[in-house]
Design an enzyme around this catalytic site. Sequence first.
Site, short mmCIF file in Angstrom:
data_model
loop_
_atom_site.label_atom_id
_atom_site.label_comp_id
_atom_site.label_asym_id
_atom_site.label_seq_id
_atom_site.Cartn_x
_atom_site.Cartn_y
_atom_site.Cartn_z
N TYR A 1 0.79 -1.23 0.00
CA TYR A 1 0.00 0.00 0.00
C TYR A 1 0.82 1.28 0.00
O TYR A 1 0.26 2.37 -0.13
CB TYR A 1 -0.95 0.00 1.21
N ASN B 1 -13.16 3.93 -1.66
CA ASN B 1 -12.19 2.86 -1.47
C ASN B 1 -12.79 1.98 -0.38
O ASN B 1 -12.64 2.27 0.81
CB ASN B 1 -10.83 3.39 -1.05
N HIS C 1 -15.54 -6.94 -1.17
CA HIS C 1 -15.86 -8.33 -1.47
C HIS C 1 -17.04 -8.86 -0.64
O HIS C 1 -17.39 -10.02 -0.76
CB HIS C 1 -14.63 -9.20 -1.22
N ASP D 1 -26.15 -1.23 -1.83
CA ASP D 1 -27.53 -0.77 -1.83
C ASP D 1 -27.64 0.71 -1.46
O ASP D 1 -28.46 1.44 -2.01
CB ASP D 1 -28.38 -1.62 -0.89
N HIS E 1 -8.99 1.44 -5.57
CA HIS E 1 -8.16 0.54 -4.78
C HIS E 1 -6.71 0.97 -4.94
O HIS E 1 -6.25 1.19 -6.06
CB HIS E 1 -8.32 -0.91 -5.25
N VAL E 2 -6.00 1.09 -3.84
CA VAL E 2 -4.59 1.47 -3.87
C VAL E 2 -3.77 0.38 -4.56
O VAL E 2 -2.91 0.66 -5.39
CB VAL E 2 -4.07 1.75 -2.44
N SER E 3 -4.06 -0.88 -4.23
CA SER E 3 -3.35 -1.99 -4.86
C SER E 3 -4.18 -2.50 -6.05
O SER E 3 -5.35 -2.15 -6.21
CB SER E 3 -3.14 -3.13 -3.86
N ARG F 1 -10.02 -11.65 -3.80
CA ARG F 1 -10.05 -10.19 -3.91
C ARG F 1 -10.53 -9.71 -5.28
O ARG F 1 -10.77 -8.54 -5.48
CB ARG F 1 -8.66 -9.60 -3.64
#
Length: 152
Positions: A27, A79, A85, A92, A105-107, A116
């Site tokens: 990260y 994020n 997941h 909703d 997402h950082v990664s 993932r």
Amino acid sequence: MRDGKKTVLVINGPNLNLLGTREPEIYGHETLADVEAAGKKQGNEYNATVDFFQSNWEGAIVDRIQEARTDGTDGIVLNPGGFTHTSVAIRDALLGVSIPFIELHVSNIHAREEWRHHSYFQDKAKAIIAGCGVQGYEYAIDLVIKKFPVKE
């Protein structure tokens, strides 16, 4: 739109408060405070408001998304962390407020463990940014400011 400015809400999910110290090989070393300072500066440069919210609690994130329905938020950068997941509730809430959002997402979640790879948000997000490190926040905020319509 608040005070004549486009308004971007950046929501960070669980464990993102540990950004910079948790698994920096994945990260990076920048902290959430660094991300927030850069995002607010970016907003100022474009005469926009960039608000940040982080919680490790799913319900708090749902509450903040619902609040965005009436607070002038024009676009959301999400994020979701581990909720990517698992969270039908956050999905909703996003659908219920009808505010366009970007999944961030950082990664690169697709280059990591198989579990993932699935996101509950990917089919509803206006864009997905992954694997760019914290610079992904800059890209996402820029996209909301420049491309998302102003909420009437």
